[in-house]
Design a protein around this motif. Structure first.
Motif: not given
Length: 298
Positions: A76-97, A176-179
């Motif tokens: 193994p030489v290298a790795s990349t990882a991506f988790m991109l979304c726009h957060g949870h306030e549009s669907w989670h019932p109590d997203p503040a935490f 949480f900033d990517v559409w």
């Protein structure tokens, strides 16, 4: 312990004090100090301590582990990882935490990606990174608290660089900033080929690879079971281990190393420096081949 992150340490420590082994939802704790207290207390009392995620035990990631261990992509030489979304306030019932300490994309979703990487590549020795808060205030649009405002207290776009003990270099972006985006979940690059790793928030595939000289990527059949949604495998593995006396795979050292790693990205971004990891761990033992359904030991 399926409570929200800021309750993980309080309830975990109380259970350990009462003589009970503990398996926490991710992350192990919000703060390093609390995580360290749980690790030390469990050791002192001879109790088991573990934490989510357990998706690295699924058929997809175990297949990747087998391919890497057997040299299918070389060193193994290298790795990349991506988790991109726009957060949870549009669907989670109590997203503040999600926008307070213990939340943010790194602490919410980072454990899946970092646990997968440590399982595949081993522990990390040094990191650096950058982070920002793009939207200081978030508006809840899920129905339960529609229209309420959340003051953001944690970085919502975090980019990290990792130097693994095995010499490989990895990058991770959690946001949480990517559409939308068109990037892999995880890829591992070796001296003899490349490996496309499935979503580390799932248990199955697909696993795809391309070795040196191959004309294109190809899908690799899964070598292990538990490719369906198998939440609580980590708890079951801890129970098997307690009965047989072997180490459990979602070990205190592993889950604390992931907690330390997440904080280190934030610390490096705040200080503009590299951060040497104070923690380390062993890679968890791979699952044996040919396990019967519902079993975790031969």
């Amino acid at each position: 312990n399926l409570t929200i992150p800021r309750a993980h340490a309080e309830l975990g420590l109380a259970a350990l004090e009462a003589g009970k082994s503990v398996y926490n939802e991710k992350p192990l704790a919000v703060w390093r100090e609390d995580g360290r207290k749980m690790v030390d207390l469990a050791k002192k009392k001879g109790l088991r301590l573990g934490a989510a995620p357990d998706t690295f035990l699924g058929g997809g990631l175990q297949t990747c582990r087998k391919l890497i261990d057997e040299g299918w992509i070389g060193e193994p030489v290298a790795s990349t990882a991506f988790m991109l979304c726009h957060g949870h306030e549009s669907w989670h019932p109590d997203p503040a935490f999600f926008y307070h300490p213990g939340g943010g994309p790194m602490f919410d979703m980072g454990p899946y990606y970092l646990t997968a990487l440590v399982n595949l590549m081993g522990p990390v020795k040094r990191v650096t990174g950058s982070a920002r808060i793009t939207f200081p205030e978030r508006t809840i649009t899920s129905q339960a608290k529609y229209g309420q405002q959340i003051q953001v207290e944690i970085p919502t776009h975090v980019y990290g660089i990792m130097e693994f003990h095995n010499g490989a270099i990895g990058t991770i972006t959690t946001s949480f900033d990517v559409w939308s985006g068109q990037v892999p979940r995880i890829e591992i690059y070796g001296t003899e080929g490349s490996l496309s790793v499935p979503d580390p928030n799932s248990f199955g595939g697909p696993v795809r690879g391309r070795r040196a000289g191959a004309a294109d990527w190809s899908e690799v059949p899964l070598t292990h079971g538990y490719a369906e949604n198998s939440r609580s495998m980590g708890v079951a593995d801890m129970a098997y281990a307690q009965r047989s006396g072997r180490p459990h795979r979602a070990s205190p050292e592993l889950v604390y190393h992931v907690l330390d790693l997440m904080h280190s990205f934030h610390d490096a971004a705040a200080s503009g420096t590299h951060v040497e990891l104070a923690s380390t761990c062993q890679r968890p033992a791979p699952l044996p081949l040919g396990l019967l359904p519902g079993h975790l030991d031969p």
